[in-house]
Design an enzyme around this catalytic site. Structure first.
Site, PDB file in Angstrom:
ATOM      1  N   ASP A 164       0.871  -1.169   0.000  1.00 16.00           N
ATOM      2  CA  ASP A 164       0.000   0.000   0.000  1.00 16.00           C
ATOM      3  C   ASP A 164       0.914   1.227   0.000  1.00 16.00           C
ATOM      4  O   ASP A 164       2.124   1.112   0.229  1.00 16.00           O
ATOM      5  CB  ASP A 164      -0.876  -0.039   1.251  1.00 16.00           C
ATOM      6  CG  ASP A 164      -1.720   1.207   1.417  1.00 16.00           C
ATOM      7  OD1 ASP A 164      -2.370   1.620   0.446  1.00 16.00           O
ATOM      8  OD2 ASP A 164      -1.712   1.770   2.526  1.00 16.00           O
ATOM      9  N   ASP A 213      -0.396   5.043   0.941  1.00 17.37           N
ATOM     10  CA  ASP A 213      -0.784   6.083   1.900  1.00 17.37           C
ATOM     11  C   ASP A 213      -0.753   5.565   3.326  1.00 17.37           C
ATOM     12  O   ASP A 213      -1.452   4.604   3.669  1.00 17.37           O
ATOM     13  CB  ASP A 213      -2.179   6.610   1.556  1.00 17.37           C
ATOM     14  CG  ASP A 213      -2.190   7.346   0.230  1.00 17.37           C
ATOM     15  OD1 ASP A 213      -1.495   8.365   0.118  1.00 17.37           O
ATOM     16  OD2 ASP A 213      -2.892   6.891  -0.695  1.00 17.37           O
TER      17      ASP A 213
END
Length: 228
Positions: free
Chosen positions: A12, A14
């Site tokens: 991922d 963020d």
């Protein structure tokens, strides 16, 4: 403790690679404040990992904001154009990414961000993100039909590896509850590096939860160990 060995890794972005989740809080609160509302941490936890339009609708509905999804997205884009270029890399994560690349472990990026948002966030970090041969932008990729907690983004991202690894061979790194649920729904083990403010009980479904990526030891998942 050791886990079943993996051969590929998905990240991922963020809140996991970049501290953009802190900036999202600032930006969304700026919009909410115009209407006397508060963008709470509980709401933040619920929306993390959603695609842009899903996220906007969730905030509008939760806070009863007199805006359309299009207006919210447009206003937030102006705010984040100023904030995102100032984001920083989270502790321990660059060391891990470079270590995997140096040891020929295939890695992929699986972010719910749009490609436009990605370009803003990575403006000062191109060298690091160029290490990812495979990238999936959930809000821009038509193959990603649904945002997290649905498994779509991780299934699409894993399919980009040329050797088509089995789901259980793909280790996911996530910071959000929705992201963990998405990885598990895809049949993939997941290491969660949650924000300090997150209730520890919410990380219980992760294969492994760590307070920082600095504490991750690759050999726990059958990956080459650090040498320093």
């Amino acid at each position: 403790m050791t886990y079943k060995p993996v051969t590929h890794v998905l990240f991922d972005m963020d809140g996991l690679i970049l501290n953009t989740e802190d900036l999202y809080t600032i930006g969304f609160q700026e919009i909410a404040s115009r209407f006397g509302k508060c963008f709470t941490y509980d709401l933040k936890v619920k929306i993390m990992g959603q695609q842009s339009n899903e996220l906007a609708k969730s905030i509008i509905d939760a806070l009863d904001l007199p805006m359309t999804v299009e207006e919210f997205v447009s206003e937030s884009r102006v705010i984040f154009e100023k904030l995102f270029p100032h984001c920083k890399v989270m502790p321990g994560i660059e060391k891990l990414i470079r270590h995997l690349v140096d040891n020929n472990i295939p890695i992929g990026l699986a972010t719910s961000s749009s490609i436009e948002s990605y370009n803003l966030k990575t403006r000062n970090h191109f060298e690091l993100f160029d290490l990812f041969a495979y990238k999936t932008w959930g809000s821009s990729d038509p193959e990603v039909k649904r945002g997290k907690p649905y498994p779509d983004i991780f299934l699409v991202a894993a399919a980009k590896f040329p050797d088509k690894p089995a789901a259980e061979k793909c280790l996911v790194f996530e910071d959000s509850v929705n992201g963990v649920e998405a990885a598990l729904a895809a049949g993939m083990p997941v290491v969660m590096v949650p924000a300090p403010a997150l209730d520890s009980s919410l990380s219980g479904r992760a294969t492994l939860a760590l307070p920082s990526a600095e504490l991750f030891r690759p050999e726990m998942f059958g990956l080459p160990p650090y040498t320093d």
